[in-house]
Design an enzyme around this catalytic site. Structure first.
Site: not given
Ligand code: NAP
Length: 264
Positions: A167, A51, A21, A198, A195, A213, A56
């Site tokens: 998902q 994914d 996303w 984080l 999904y 730790r 997107y």
């Molecule tokens: P997420 O994965 O919970 O969080 C992404 C954020 O966390 C980004 O800002 C990323 O920053 C940061 N991040 C990633 N790894 C990190 C780490 N090791 N330490 C600190 N920060 C970190 O949120 P999301 O994008 O909403 O969800 C993940 C995926 O789920 C989406 O990309 C999509 O594929 C899917 N999704 C599906 C639906 C659905 O309706 N099916 C809805 C929402 C999401 P950087 O990008 O700067 O690394």
């Protein structure tokens, strides 16, 4: 990397996959190159589950995924999604063909219904999904944001295929799926794809410092380790930053004790 069976299939997907996303959201080509490199680094580290969705970045996320995997298509498992308002039969077929074209592939591994739409009979959508499998454009059928009863209804309409995954949002800070969707997935051997694991980057501050730790992990790694503690769950954090991708890939190198998961 650890791998888990997808649904009841013999397919192995990485426990930590890569969410897409927001990829390609900016108009900055340098940013796209950074996002592609991050995906390629994830693949190198064994994260085969990618994914994305037609929605997107208006299709640009799929195009960037295609660019990232063009030299390693056979090593990855591409999941994409058809969104409302494309859930009528012919619209599903068209949407899938468009996704396949943007991705630059000949098939997608997992095709998911992004959100249920009560305005479209589920048997109509599912018959299109089965046609896509029959025609070789899709290997497996999944859903997203489906309740238990919506999943049951969808399964009941399928003639030859199974729903292999649902998902849904699942993170340390959002555990609502634990009441019914997760137990259902465990019982029915449907993979729960977590999904926003984080919490959209709002990394939980409440993780006990001694756990971080003891296992030598970052708070983000602890969140991913925790959310995938159940065998039926895989997670798809999004990381545009290559350092984040590397951190996520190694988040489950050591498993925590049941007592520590409980404390988290
Ligand atoms: P997420 O994965 O919970 O969080 C992404 C954020 O966390 C980004 O800002 C990323 O920053 C940061 N991040 C990633 N790894 C990190 C780490 N090791 N330490 C600190 N920060 C970190 O949120 P999301 O994008 O909403 O969800 C993940 C995926 O789920 C989406 O990309 C999509 O594929 C899917 N999704 C599906 C639906 C659905 O309706 N099916 C809805 C929402 C999401 P950087 O990008 O700067 O690394």
């Amino acid at each position: 990397m650890e791998y888990r069976q997808l649904g009841r299939t013999g397919e192995k997907v990485s426990v930590i996959g890569m969410g897409c996303w927001g990829l390609g959201l900016s108009e900055d080509r340098g940013e796209w190159a950074r996002e592609i490199s991050s995906l390629q680094r994830g693949v190198e580290l064994g994260m085969n589950l990618i994914d994305t969705a037609e929605r997107y970045s208006s299709g640009r996320s799929e195009a960037l995924v295609g660019e990232a995997v063009k030299e390693c298509r056979d090593d990855v498992f591409i999941a994409t999604k058809v969104a409302p308002p494309n859930l009528h039969h012919d619209a599903v077929i068209r949407a899938c063909r468009d996704s396949v074209r943007r991705l630059g592939v000949s098939y997608v591994d997992l095709y998911q219904i992004h959100w249920p739409d009560p305005g479209v009979p589920i048997n109509e959508t599912m018959s299109a999904m089965e046609k896509l499998v029959n025609d070789g454009l899709v290997r497996y059928i999944g859903v997203s944001n489906f309740s238990v009863s919506e999943t049951d209804d969808a399964r009941a309409t399928l003639a030859k295929n199974e729903i292999v995954s649902n998902q849904v949002e699942y993170a340390l800070t959002n555990r609502s799926v634990e009441t019914d969707i997760l137990p259902y997935c465990v019982r029915e051997k449907i993979t729960l794809v977590a999904y926003s694991p984080l919490a959209h980057g709002r990394i939980a501050r409440a993780i006990p410092g001694d756990i971080v730790r003891k296992y030598d992990v970052t708070p983000a790694q602890a969140m991913l380790n925790w959310v995938t503690r159940n065998e039926q769950v895989v997670a798809i954090p999004k990381a545009g930053d290559i350092k984040h991708q590397e951190e996520n890939a190694s988040s489950i190198a050591v498993r925590f004790s049941a007592a520590d998961y409980q404390r988290m």
